[in-house]
Scaffold this motif. Sequence first.
Motif, mmCIF file in Angstrom:
data_model
loop_
_atom_site.group_PDB
_atom_site.id
_atom_site.type_symbol
_atom_site.label_atom_id
_atom_site.label_comp_id
_atom_site.label_asym_id
_atom_site.label_seq_id
_atom_site.Cartn_x
_atom_site.Cartn_y
_atom_site.Cartn_z
ATOM 1 N N ASP A 134 -1.766 -2.430 -5.732
ATOM 2 C CA ASP A 134 -1.603 -1.014 -5.677
ATOM 3 C C ASP A 134 -0.778 -0.496 -4.473
ATOM 4 N N ASN A 135 -1.291 -1.039 -3.227
ATOM 5 C CA ASN A 135 -0.497 -0.591 -2.022
ATOM 6 C C ASN A 135 0.988 -1.108 -1.953
ATOM 7 N N GLN A 136 1.130 -2.445 -2.419
ATOM 8 C CA GLN A 136 2.464 -3.207 -2.232
ATOM 9 C C GLN A 136 2.941 -3.651 -3.599
ATOM 10 N N PRO A 137 3.291 -2.719 -4.593
ATOM 11 C CA PRO A 137 3.677 -2.953 -5.878
ATOM 12 C C PRO A 137 5.050 -4.289 -5.901
ATOM 13 N N PHE A 138 5.696 -4.235 -4.894
ATOM 14 C CA PHE A 138 6.510 -5.479 -4.862
ATOM 15 C C PHE A 138 6.056 -7.004 -4.915
#
Length: 338
Positions: free
Chosen positions: A158-162
């Motif tokens: 959610d916070n770091q989609p990559f």
Amino acid sequence: MNIAIVGCGFWATYQVAGWRELPGVTVVAVCDADAAKARTLAETFGVAGVYTDARVMLDAERIDALDVITSPNTHAGLVLLAAEHGVPVITQKPMANDLETCRQMVDACERADVPLFVHENFRWQTPIRALKAVLDSGEIGTPFKGRIYFCSGFPVFDNQPFLAEIEQFIISDVGSHTFDMARFLFGEPARLFCRTQRINPRIRGEDVANTLIDMVSGLTCYVEMSYASVLESDAFPETLISVEGSAGSVELRKGFDLRITTRSGTRVEYARPPLYAWANPDYAVVHASIVDCNRNILSGLRHEGPAETTGADNLQTVRMVHAAYESARTGEVILLKG
Ligand code: 89Y
């Protein structure tokens, strides 16, 4: 110390806030290819310089260090750019996605006589330092067995989609930390064996990795990592660690309780991290460690003392990350000594 930031995404907010805790440090410029992101970060922290091109920023600003907070595939280009400008450089982990590129980054900075640091913060967490102090005190004797456990179902994507898109996920993203902690606590590795799995079908990379490591000291260390765990009590982002020694044991439990057992009984130390108002409560222990990691890097930049997480030091951690992938791929034990 004037610091410039390149990369103004999720992590940069905390990194800038972390710098601002240290006397004598000013973040003077920020840069992101996405102008809106750069502007937002600059406005949040009252930073004067706003750029969309790192080369333009390095040409224009007088800075003492560049802090690279972009995605891993862009670290190498930015580190080489800093080296070209004679500017000391700090990069987030992993230094790069492959070992050869990491070596080239370290070599290029050495050739340019430019200090290179990796912002490897987990070893700077308050409970990890407290655990290390117990080992160093000799209270539990000679450690012979360690377990480092980082298993969770926290929705990191959610916070770091990559992180959902990368082919090599948990060993590169979390193993960079857990293997570095293994080195910090137990010394250098001799060989390792690793198994990986992908449980979450919506991501590309592996989200489970179990690694057995023989350290040069003779200690055996088991490192467990997962983002597929459905648990009654999820400890994210805490790392749970237990160590057994010839005279006792020490256990770091959820909630930062350090339980030290010898033949005379068990005592408990509370190794709580400082709480910063700017920290995201979901990541508080990690965000607090940003300040201590930056403080240590700063002492290196100011020639006041050696920094722990230099590029050259971190190459050893990177070797472990890629040895683990090789082991998972081949089913072989990978030798690391020498
Ligand atoms: O990117 C990772 C890190 O460095 O710590 C936890 C994390 O944010 C997600 O795995």
